[in-house]
Design a protein around this motif. Structure first.
Motif, PDB file in Angstrom:
ATOM      1  N   ILE A   1       0.833  -1.209   0.000  1.00 39.80           N
ATOM      2  CA  ILE A   1       0.000   0.000   0.000  1.00 39.80           C
ATOM      3  C   ILE A   1       0.865   1.255   0.000  1.00 39.80           C
ATOM      4  N   ASP A   2       1.936   1.254   0.777  1.00 38.82           N
ATOM      5  CA  ASP A   2       2.846   2.405   0.792  1.00 38.82           C
ATOM      6  C   ASP A   2       3.414   2.662  -0.599  1.00 38.82           C
ATOM      7  N   SER A   3       3.705   1.584  -1.322  1.00 41.91           N
ATOM      8  CA  SER A   3       4.224   1.736  -2.681  1.00 41.91           C
ATOM      9  C   SER A   3       3.125   2.193  -3.634  1.00 41.91           C
ATOM     10  N   LEU A   4       1.926   1.659  -3.450  1.00 42.21           N
ATOM     11  CA  LEU A   4       0.817   1.987  -4.345  1.00 42.21           C
ATOM     12  C   LEU A   4       0.345   3.430  -4.212  1.00 42.21           C
TER      13      LEU A   4
ATOM     14  N   LYS B   1       7.092  -6.022 -15.094  1.00 39.81           N
ATOM     15  CA  LYS B   1       6.368  -5.038 -15.890  1.00 39.81           C
ATOM     16  C   LYS B   1       5.596  -4.064 -15.003  1.00 39.81           C
ATOM     17  N   MET B   2       5.058  -4.566 -13.897  1.00 33.54           N
ATOM     18  CA  MET B   2       4.350  -3.691 -12.960  1.00 33.54           C
ATOM     19  C   MET B   2       5.282  -2.583 -12.480  1.00 33.54           C
ATOM     20  N   ALA B   3       6.528  -2.959 -12.178  1.00 30.67           N
ATOM     21  CA  ALA B   3       7.508  -1.973 -11.716  1.00 30.67           C
ATOM     22  C   ALA B   3       7.894  -1.020 -12.850  1.00 30.67           C
ATOM     23  N   GLU B   4       8.098  -1.556 -14.036  1.00 28.88           N
ATOM     24  CA  GLU B   4       8.477  -0.719 -15.184  1.00 28.88           C
ATOM     25  C   GLU B   4       7.411   0.320 -15.498  1.00 28.88           C
ATOM     26  N   PHE B   5       6.148  -0.052 -15.336  1.00 28.75           N
ATOM     27  CA  PHE B   5       5.042   0.858 -15.620  1.00 28.75           C
ATOM     28  C   PHE B   5       4.725   1.795 -14.456  1.00 28.75           C
ATOM     29  N   GLY B   6       5.490   1.693 -13.389  1.00 26.46           N
ATOM     30  CA  GLY B   6       5.271   2.580 -12.253  1.00 26.46           C
ATOM     31  C   GLY B   6       4.030   2.266 -11.445  1.00 26.46           C
ATOM     32  N   LEU B   7       3.522   1.044 -11.578  1.00 27.22           N
ATOM     33  CA  LEU B   7       2.326   0.664 -10.823  1.00 27.22           C
ATOM     34  C   LEU B   7       2.663   0.376  -9.371  1.00 27.22           C
ATOM     35  N   ILE B   8       3.753  -0.326  -9.158  1.00 24.98           N
ATOM     36  CA  ILE B   8       4.218  -0.705  -7.836  1.00 24.98           C
ATOM     37  C   ILE B   8       5.712  -0.944  -7.951  1.00 24.98           C
ATOM     38  N   GLU B   9       6.415  -0.882  -6.848  1.00 24.44           N
ATOM     39  CA  GLU B   9       7.869  -1.055  -6.907  1.00 24.44           C
ATOM     40  C   GLU B   9       8.258  -2.521  -7.080  1.00 24.44           C
ATOM     41  N   ASP B  10       9.539  -2.734  -7.329  1.00 26.13           N
ATOM     42  CA  ASP B  10      10.067  -4.056  -7.618  1.00 26.13           C
ATOM     43  C   ASP B  10       9.788  -5.040  -6.481  1.00 26.13           C
ATOM     44  N   GLU B  11       9.455  -6.259  -6.867  1.00 24.67           N
ATOM     45  CA  GLU B  11       9.119  -7.311  -5.904  1.00 24.67           C
ATOM     46  C   GLU B  11      10.214  -7.534  -4.862  1.00 24.67           C
ATOM     47  N   ASP B  12      11.459  -7.570  -5.299  1.00 26.24           N
ATOM     48  CA  ASP B  12      12.564  -7.804  -4.367  1.00 26.24           C
ATOM     49  C   ASP B  12      12.699  -6.659  -3.369  1.00 26.24           C
ATOM     50  N   LEU B  13      12.477  -5.444  -3.823  1.00 25.13           N
ATOM     51  CA  LEU B  13      12.536  -4.284  -2.933  1.00 25.13           C
ATOM     52  C   LEU B  13      11.429  -4.352  -1.886  1.00 25.13           C
ATOM     53  N   LEU B  14      10.230  -4.723  -2.309  1.00 28.16           N
ATOM     54  CA  LEU B  14       9.112  -4.843  -1.374  1.00 28.16           C
ATOM     55  C   LEU B  14       9.368  -5.951  -0.356  1.00 28.16           C
ATOM     56  N   LYS B  15       9.954  -7.041  -0.826  1.00 28.07           N
ATOM     57  CA  LYS B  15      10.286  -8.145   0.078  1.00 28.07           C
ATOM     58  C   LYS B  15      11.278  -7.695   1.142  1.00 28.07           C
TER      59      LYS B  15
END
Length: 280
Positions: free
Chosen positions: A139-142, A209-223
């Protein structure tokens, strides 16, 4: 923000929606968010009248209601994008079409809500705490999402999420720090949840692709943010937090699910199947 494509951030929402892959990836993300919240809210609702005490019964019911409302907001966004009616998306899809993490669909314990329920409170506390912290990270990323309607929904959800997280964190610390059986049951629950927790943290095959499109940050970063948020709590309670988590029973982001989800959908959609025009 880190992990986002800056060229996407400066495009207007209507321009983004014209991108060949943008809408497809956005739909995938929304289904993950909606399906996760729908099923964990349903599992929470099954504790009604069975929670450890009356105050928790009220609190947990309120949290589950909030979470179901969050799912409804995501499904509504999908409806506004022309994907389908929100109620149909919530109740009319088969298990193989769902994108929720497998961990969230697992039953609360043995028995049935109406027939000798023997639910596991330790498992419920750990699952809800770990999931809520992961949800908070997302949510913080979104809140900076390139799709403005989703960013606005994230801001609304964040106001309730603070209290949900505080609730489960308090339960987790108290039970892990309790002597005897409580601590052992919590340690077992932690191991059980982590066996499948990679399924919660993953964004699936379209995550990059979600990260590339600016929808949400990279999965590894969120982890890593989830791990950093949990580390002080594990240290405080003298537990070890591994860096690697499992996906023991399949990847729900790919439509891989268990019989638990089939049974949950059958119960959740009972009214819908009787009257598809009823409000859920």
């Amino acid at each position: 923000m880190e992990g986002r494509d800056s060229t996407m951030k400066i495009m207007k929402p209507e321009e983004l929606m014209q991108h060949p892959e943008y809408k497809e990836v956005l739909i995938e993300l929304l289904f993950q968010l909606a399906d996760d919240d729908l099923i964990i809210a349903y599992r929470g609702s099954e504790w009604l009248g069975l929670a450890p005490h009356i105050e928790e019964d009220v609190a947990f019911s309120s949290i589950s209601q909030d979470t179901m409302g969050h799912a409804a907001m995501y499904y509504q966004l999908l409806e506004e994008m022309g994907v389908g009616n929100a109620d149909d998306l919530a109740h009319g899809r088969k298990a193989s079409e769902r994108r929720n993490a497998v961990l969230l669909e697992e039953v609360n314990g043995s028995g049935h809500y109406l027939h000798e329920p023997r639910y596991d409170w330790a498992f419920t506390v750990v699952r809800n705490y770990f999931y809520t912290q992961a949800k908070k990270v997302r949510i913080d990323s979104l809140k900076s999402c390139s799709y403005v309607p989703l960013a606005q929904v994230a801001v609304k959800i964040n106001m309730e999420l603070y209290y949900h997280l505080m609730h489960w964190k308090t339960w987790f610390i108290q039970l892990v720090n309790a002597p005897g059986e409580a601590r052992e049951r919590m340690k077992n629950a932690v191991a059980k949840v982590l066996d499948d927790f990679a399924g919660v943290l993953t964004l699936g095959s379209k995550g990059k692709k979600m990260a590339e499109f600016g929808l949400i940050e990279d999965e590894d970063l969120l982890k890593q943010r989830w791990i950093q948020a949990m580390k002080p709590i594990f240290e405080q309670t003298n537990l070890n937090l591994p860096n690697n988590f499992g996906m023991k029973r399949g990847n729900g982001r790919n439509g891989e699910h268990t019989a638990d989800l089939d049974e949950a959908i059958a119960t959740l959609s009972e009214v819908y199947r009787l009257d598809s025009l009823a409000n859920w």
